[in-house]
Design an enzyme around this catalytic site. Sequence first.
Site, mmCIF file in Angstrom:
data_model
loop_
_atom_site.group_PDB
_atom_site.id
_atom_site.type_symbol
_atom_site.label_atom_id
_atom_site.label_comp_id
_atom_site.label_asym_id
_atom_site.label_seq_id
_atom_site.Cartn_x
_atom_site.Cartn_y
_atom_site.Cartn_z
ATOM 1 C CD GLU A 144 -3.273 -0.564 0.554
ATOM 2 O OE1 GLU A 144 -3.317 0.580 0.044
ATOM 3 O OE2 GLU A 144 -4.217 -1.373 0.522
ATOM 4 C CG HIS A 182 -6.718 -3.490 -5.473
ATOM 5 N ND1 HIS A 182 -7.261 -2.898 -4.358
ATOM 6 C CD2 HIS A 182 -7.287 -4.720 -5.548
ATOM 7 C CE1 HIS A 182 -8.110 -3.739 -3.783
ATOM 8 N NE2 HIS A 182 -8.149 -4.846 -4.489
ATOM 9 C CG ASP A 192 -6.172 0.631 -5.346
ATOM 10 O OD1 ASP A 192 -7.159 0.025 -5.812
ATOM 11 O OD2 ASP A 192 -5.486 0.180 -4.420
HETATM 12 ZN ZN LIG Z 1 -6.322 -1.426 -3.252
#
Ligand SMILES: [Zn+2]
Length: 307
Positions: A144, A182, A192
């Site tokens: 992330e 993603h 994203d």
């Molecule tokens: Zn994501």
Amino acid sequence: MTNRIPFITLIYLILLTSCASNPYSQTNRMHKKQAKLYAKQLRTFPPEHDDQKAMLQYGDNWVGTTNFSLRKPNFVILHHTAQNSVEHTLKTFTLPRTSVSSHYVIGRDGDIYHMLNDYYRGWHAGAGTWGNNTDLNSSSIGIELDNNGYEPFDEAQIESLLELLEVLKERHGIPTANFIGHSDIAPTRKVDPNVTFPWKRLAEKGFGYWYDDIEVSPKVIGDSIVPSEAIRKIEVAENEIFENGSASDSIHLTIDPKLALRVIGYDVSDLNAAIKAFKLHFIQKDINVELTDEDLKILYNLYQKYL
Ligand SMILES: [Zn+2]
């Protein structure tokens, strides 16, 4: 009279101080406890209880092989957090009720937070498909990037990401094609990492594929435009099928976008969503559902890399 602090008070003070200095000491303990439970279940052979049996397919006979290791992740899936700070994300990933996590979080300043052993199954991918793989959480590492979802990614953050990817690719033998976003695996649900993400730069370092500019853009020699190799290949295919080899100067694109997207890995059950996800990753100029001639050339050039 001695001035000694009772032992129990001392322990309490130490605990209090460590809690105050590390806001995650309590959730770190929960993490350890859970890891211990899994380790215990894995150690038990043959399984003794029903909950342990669920972890093993068993027969009537037990013969433990001497030759095995842990499964390795084979994909890296990149995300943006769509939150405003690393602290916010660390909090989200340490609250049991959110049921989301990732192996790594990278701050805007390039600081890397390792939240989960690479060999554990994180909860970052959710429902998604890539090729025939329908459980990406089981086969991937999630990273992330701290980003509000719209802003460009900081240089320090991308540099840290590239260093981390280098280690992960080497350590786990992750194929070049398997560094994806993603949005690639969940085109109907996710967008994203955002459209500013430097996928080309990653591909140049061996993390994911990118198209060949020279193949996609016709070369200009003097006043005339010489079709690139990719366009000539498409023309040949067209001529063979429809024109018995007769020459044509026009560019005919015979590529089937649905097939090409599927070969790359996209779930094409919602074709418009797959096109948008493809454009978010590889085109980035716009992310609507239209495929221009240039987009098709890029798609044609790219999908051959995945064949
Ligand atoms: Zn994501």
